[in-house]
Design an enzyme around this catalytic site. Structure first.
Site, PDB file in Angstrom:
ATOM      1  N   VAL A   1      34.019  21.855  53.531  1.00 47.58           N
ATOM      2  CA  VAL A   1      34.931  22.261  54.920  1.00 47.58           C
ATOM      3  C   VAL A   1      36.025  21.257  54.744  1.00 47.58           C
ATOM      4  CG1 VAL A   1      34.796  22.245  57.349  1.00 47.58           C
ATOM      5  CG2 VAL A   1      33.000  22.654  56.057  1.00 47.58           C
TER       6      VAL A   1
ATOM      7  N   HIS B   1      35.450  14.843  58.149  1.00 43.17           N
ATOM      8  CA  HIS B   1      34.011  14.621  58.678  1.00 43.17           C
ATOM      9  C   HIS B   1      33.314  13.455  58.185  1.00 43.17           C
ATOM     10  CE1 HIS B   1      33.402  17.906  55.955  1.00 43.17           C
ATOM     11  NE2 HIS B   1      32.146  17.612  55.795  1.00 43.17           N
TER      12      HIS B   1
HETATM   13  P1  AMP Z   1      30.902  19.069  53.230  1.00 41.59           P
HETATM   14  O1  AMP Z   1      32.341  19.434  53.418  1.00 41.59           O
HETATM   15  O2  AMP Z   1      30.567  18.973  51.587  1.00 41.59           O
HETATM   16  O3  AMP Z   1      30.888  17.450  53.730  1.00 41.59           O
HETATM   17  O4  AMP Z   1      29.973  19.546  53.773  1.00 41.59           O
HETATM   18  C1  AMP Z   1      29.923  20.418  55.118  1.00 41.59           C
HETATM   19  C2  AMP Z   1      28.765  20.427  56.014  1.00 41.59           C
HETATM   20  O5  AMP Z   1      29.092  21.266  57.005  1.00 41.59           O
HETATM   21  C3  AMP Z   1      27.588  20.760  55.193  1.00 41.59           C
HETATM   22  O6  AMP Z   1      26.561  19.893  55.425  1.00 41.59           O
HETATM   23  C4  AMP Z   1      27.119  21.923  55.977  1.00 41.59           C
HETATM   24  O7  AMP Z   1      25.754  22.142  56.190  1.00 41.59           O
HETATM   25  C5  AMP Z   1      27.728  21.584  57.359  1.00 41.59           C
HETATM   26  N1  AMP Z   1      28.214  22.843  58.127  1.00 41.59           N
HETATM   27  C6  AMP Z   1      28.868  24.070  57.787  1.00 41.59           C
HETATM   28  N2  AMP Z   1      29.042  24.897  58.776  1.00 41.59           N
HETATM   29  C7  AMP Z   1      28.464  24.261  59.698  1.00 41.59           C
HETATM   30  C8  AMP Z   1      28.367  24.835  61.266  1.00 41.59           C
HETATM   31  N3  AMP Z   1      28.879  26.154  61.380  1.00 41.59           N
HETATM   32  N4  AMP Z   1      27.910  23.939  61.868  1.00 41.59           N
HETATM   33  C9  AMP Z   1      27.161  22.613  61.483  1.00 41.59           C
HETATM   34  N5  AMP Z   1      27.418  22.147  60.362  1.00 41.59           N
HETATM   35  C10 AMP Z   1      28.019  23.001  59.462  1.00 41.59           C
END
Ligand code: AMP
Length: 111
Positions: free
Chosen positions: A100, A104
């Site tokens: 994403v 974060h």
């Molecule tokens: P990263 O970009 O690799 O740090 O991972 C993105 C994180 O966002 C992953 O751990 C997903 O499980 C989490 N994620 C994706 N969509 C959502 C959502 N709608 N609500 C909460 N967490 C999310």
């Protein structure tokens, strides 16, 4: 890569997609990861649009960066983790495992 205003965390910030909110102030939103990798697994995101940690460190002004990290510490305290062990992780870029593209932090703990 440019910041995509329609990424999933941008939609959460706009209220277009729900989240399991843990904490919110003027600077950050924190919510539970949808696919937890630990007993406690929350995400902390700045409310301003940064692609990843490099974009944040290079382009967020000092006050905003300071407020962001103070918010992280406040969340750690609220969750009772300050005196416990925890992990903070961030992924940067596709090669770094980022999925994403809104900066974060993952905050993980086994309590
Ligand atoms: P990263 O970009 O690799 O740090 O991972 C993105 C994180 O966002 C992953 O751990 C997903 O499980 C989490 N994620 C994706 N969509 C959502 C959502 N709608 N609500 C909460 N967490 C999310």
């Amino acid at each position: 890569m440019r910041y995509d205003k329609e990424n999933i965390f941008a939609k959460i910030l706009k209220g277009e997609i729900p989240c399991d909110k843990v904490f919110e102030n003027n600077n950050v939103l924190s919510f539970k990861d949808i696919n937890p990798q630990a007993k406690t697994h929350i995400l902390i995101i700045p409310k301003r649009p940064f692609l990843d940690i490099s974009d944040f460190l290079q382009n967020a002004d000092n006050l905003y960066q300071s407020n962001f990290w103070k918010s992280v510490d406040e969340i750690i305290n609220i969750l009772g983790l300050r005196d416990k062990g925890f992990q903070i992780k961030t992924h940067k870029g596709k090669d770094g495992g980022q999925e994403v593209f809104h900066f974060h932090l993952h905050l993980l703990a086994e309590i």
